[in-house]
Motif scaffolding. Sequence first.
Motif, mmCIF file in Angstrom:
data_model
loop_
_atom_site.group_PDB
_atom_site.id
_atom_site.type_symbol
_atom_site.label_atom_id
_atom_site.label_comp_id
_atom_site.label_asym_id
_atom_site.label_seq_id
_atom_site.Cartn_x
_atom_site.Cartn_y
_atom_site.Cartn_z
ATOM 1 N N TYR A 174 0.840 -1.211 0.000
ATOM 2 C CA TYR A 174 0.000 0.000 0.000
ATOM 3 C C TYR A 174 0.875 1.261 0.000
ATOM 4 O O TYR A 174 0.604 2.218 -0.697
ATOM 5 C CB TYR A 174 -0.920 0.029 1.221
ATOM 6 C CG TYR A 174 -1.970 -1.041 1.198
ATOM 7 C CD1 TYR A 174 -3.014 -0.982 0.275
ATOM 8 C CD2 TYR A 174 -1.926 -2.111 2.078
ATOM 9 C CE1 TYR A 174 -3.972 -1.965 0.238
ATOM 10 C CE2 TYR A 174 -2.884 -3.101 2.043
ATOM 11 C CZ TYR A 174 -3.906 -3.031 1.121
ATOM 12 O OH TYR A 174 -4.852 -4.010 1.084
ATOM 13 N N ALA A 233 -3.478 4.381 -4.988
ATOM 14 C CA ALA A 233 -3.613 5.251 -6.164
ATOM 15 C C ALA A 233 -3.634 6.725 -5.769
ATOM 16 O O ALA A 233 -3.259 7.599 -6.547
ATOM 17 C CB ALA A 233 -4.902 4.903 -6.911
ATOM 18 N N ILE A 385 -3.149 5.964 4.720
ATOM 19 C CA ILE A 385 -2.524 6.785 3.697
ATOM 20 C C ILE A 385 -3.194 8.160 3.726
ATOM 21 O O ILE A 385 -2.589 9.171 3.465
ATOM 22 C CB ILE A 385 -2.693 6.145 2.298
ATOM 23 C CG1 ILE A 385 -2.199 4.691 2.301
ATOM 24 C CG2 ILE A 385 -1.995 6.942 1.228
ATOM 25 C CD1 ILE A 385 -0.736 4.490 2.529
ATOM 26 N N SER A 386 -4.460 8.173 4.052
ATOM 27 C CA SER A 386 -5.182 9.433 4.121
ATOM 28 C C SER A 386 -6.190 9.339 5.263
ATOM 29 O O SER A 386 -6.729 8.275 5.523
ATOM 30 C CB SER A 386 -5.905 9.635 2.788
ATOM 31 O OG SER A 386 -6.648 10.802 2.829
ATOM 32 N N TYR A 459 -9.652 1.375 -3.023
ATOM 33 C CA TYR A 459 -10.680 1.203 -2.005
ATOM 34 C C TYR A 459 -11.471 2.493 -1.753
ATOM 35 O O TYR A 459 -12.687 2.452 -1.534
ATOM 36 C CB TYR A 459 -10.033 0.713 -0.702
ATOM 37 C CG TYR A 459 -11.028 0.481 0.389
ATOM 38 C CD1 TYR A 459 -11.715 -0.723 0.471
ATOM 39 C CD2 TYR A 459 -11.322 1.467 1.329
ATOM 40 C CE1 TYR A 459 -12.658 -0.941 1.457
ATOM 41 C CE2 TYR A 459 -12.256 1.269 2.321
ATOM 42 C CZ TYR A 459 -12.922 0.061 2.380
ATOM 43 O OH TYR A 459 -13.868 -0.139 3.349
ATOM 44 N N CYS A 460 -10.795 3.633 -1.782
ATOM 45 C CA CYS A 460 -11.476 4.922 -1.527
ATOM 46 C C CYS A 460 -12.690 5.129 -2.418
ATOM 47 O O CYS A 460 -13.634 5.802 -2.038
ATOM 48 C CB CYS A 460 -10.541 6.073 -1.842
ATOM 49 S SG CYS A 460 -9.338 6.391 -0.610
ATOM 50 N N TRP A 461 -12.600 4.601 -3.628
ATOM 51 C CA TRP A 461 -13.655 4.862 -4.622
ATOM 52 C C TRP A 461 -14.589 3.677 -4.791
ATOM 53 O O TRP A 461 -15.750 3.844 -5.083
ATOM 54 C CB TRP A 461 -13.014 5.212 -5.973
ATOM 55 C CG TRP A 461 -12.122 6.403 -5.845
ATOM 56 C CD1 TRP A 461 -12.528 7.706 -5.805
ATOM 57 C CD2 TRP A 461 -10.705 6.420 -5.676
ATOM 58 N NE1 TRP A 461 -11.432 8.527 -5.637
ATOM 59 C CE2 TRP A 461 -10.311 7.767 -5.556
ATOM 60 C CE3 TRP A 461 -9.716 5.432 -5.621
ATOM 61 C CZ2 TRP A 461 -8.980 8.158 -5.380
ATOM 62 C CZ3 TRP A 461 -8.401 5.804 -5.449
ATOM 63 C CH2 TRP A 461 -8.044 7.164 -5.331
HETATM 64 S S1 SF4 Z 1 -7.945 3.309 0.792
HETATM 65 FE FE1 SF4 Z 1 -7.552 5.081 -0.566
HETATM 66 S S2 SF4 Z 1 -6.005 6.353 0.462
HETATM 67 FE FE2 SF4 Z 1 -6.039 4.340 1.457
HETATM 68 S S3 SF4 Z 1 -4.453 3.101 0.430
HETATM 69 FE FE3 SF4 Z 1 -6.357 2.670 -0.662
HETATM 70 S S4 SF4 Z 1 -6.495 4.203 -2.312
HETATM 71 FE FE4 SF4 Z 1 -4.927 4.904 -0.850
#
Ligand code: SF4
Length: 477
Positions: A174, A233, A385-386, A459-461
């Motif tokens: 990741y 991403a 990551i965020s 995953y975010c999207w």
């Molecule tokens: S969930 Fe979103 S911010 Fe977290 S690692 Fe996956 S793509 Fe990146």
Amino acid sequence: MSGIFGVVSKQDCSETLFYGTDYHSHLGTQYGGLAVLGDRFTRQIHNLSQHQFKSKFFDDSMRMKGNKGIGVISALDEQPIYLNSKFGEFCIASNGNIDNIKELAQKLMAEGVSFAEVGHGGWVNVTELIGKLIIREKDLLTGIEKMFKLIDGSCSLLILNKDGVYAIRDRFGYSPLVIGQSKDAWAVTTDTCAFPNLGFKIKKFLSPGEVVLLNEQGMVQKNPGNDRNQICAFLWIYTGFPASDYEGINVEIVREESGKHLARHDKGLDVDVIAGVPDSGTSHALGYAMESGKPYRRPLVKYTPGYGRSYTPPSQHTRDLIAKMKLIPIREIIEGKRIVVCEDSIVRGTQLKSFAISKLWENGAKEIHIRAACPPLMFPCKFNISTRTKAELAARKAIVKIEGKDIDDVSEYLDPNSQKSKKMVDHIAADLGVTTLRYQTIGDMIKAIGLPENKLCLYCWKGICSKKNDREKEPRP
Ligand code: SF4
């Protein structure tokens, strides 16, 4: 997200460590920490929520002498952590997140293990937990392997001991970890923007789960890792620094490509100015301008000197105040203009609305067309990551308004051609108060990055985490 940096040099490493770690300050975090090994370990940690790394660590770095060291800009907890174990003394720094931290800590406490540090949220310190999971096993490498199987989440690590610096990338990849070499040193970094000015050239993008030891002789691979890469991403869209490369792909170039994709969907749109919300929207806007042939200009400029990062301070009020103070409008560029404004992503939308869009309207903009460089964010990051929560996402708030309540199944909203998705985007546009709003499609975002979809975390999207499912099938050690 945290950033980690390590170095082993033929000379004293403290200056390289100081600047190499500082080059991770854009990751916007709570604590900074350095550990150096010379005749003995020296370690220093400071709270950075109201301070810059350089101002807090300059004097420390003058005192910390040795030829190997690790540094961290930490999102949540204080680190590096020092442990004295059956493997000897070591310092450990981590970048990641563990979902099952309580369960693991309780398991260790039941075995008689104690924790000395307080972590984020008043629970145990993540890095200390990782270290204590590792030292249960017969040796370091076995400990790392077992730790990976026990945690739900992600974790890249640096371990500093008498052997050198161990660099360990998260086994699902990741977060990135990259090795560099200079004339007389080896280094490891989260963000490769740390390398050029310190004289390092990229030698290797570590594979997921790969372990290497950096020492005075060079780099020794201890575990080859695997090919189950699922790198974030969002690093290319927002989190990463433009001068950084992940998996050999530069952030600035991806953002330019992303902007070009956005422009291709706007063929009929007649505007005067292309702009980005500084800084992370800037490169998307440059790409948009290149493709559209319209001029890139800066109706909003960022006053950086003297201000911290607007996402670092703990209170929302302070974050908003900094965001408001930083962006200064230039009326001569705004008045009477039809403006495309590229933004990396719309998380909450509140700062975009209050401190960018409002300033453009107040200064006489004729039209404002917002272009987001990624699809609507639907799910909070699971891997540190965020940082954000589901309820604060602009897309989720719009869905609540449309449905009258929060819903679990948002699959219809994920299809940008569906009526529900269009309605959601209309709601967000109305809330932002802009002329038009368009989001990047997931397909164009993936094309701009240039990696196969199955090598990216989306995953975010999409809310799907295939590797987590793989992990759930694995037997626990
Ligand atoms: S969930 Fe979103 S911010 Fe977290 S690692 Fe996956 S793509 Fe990146």
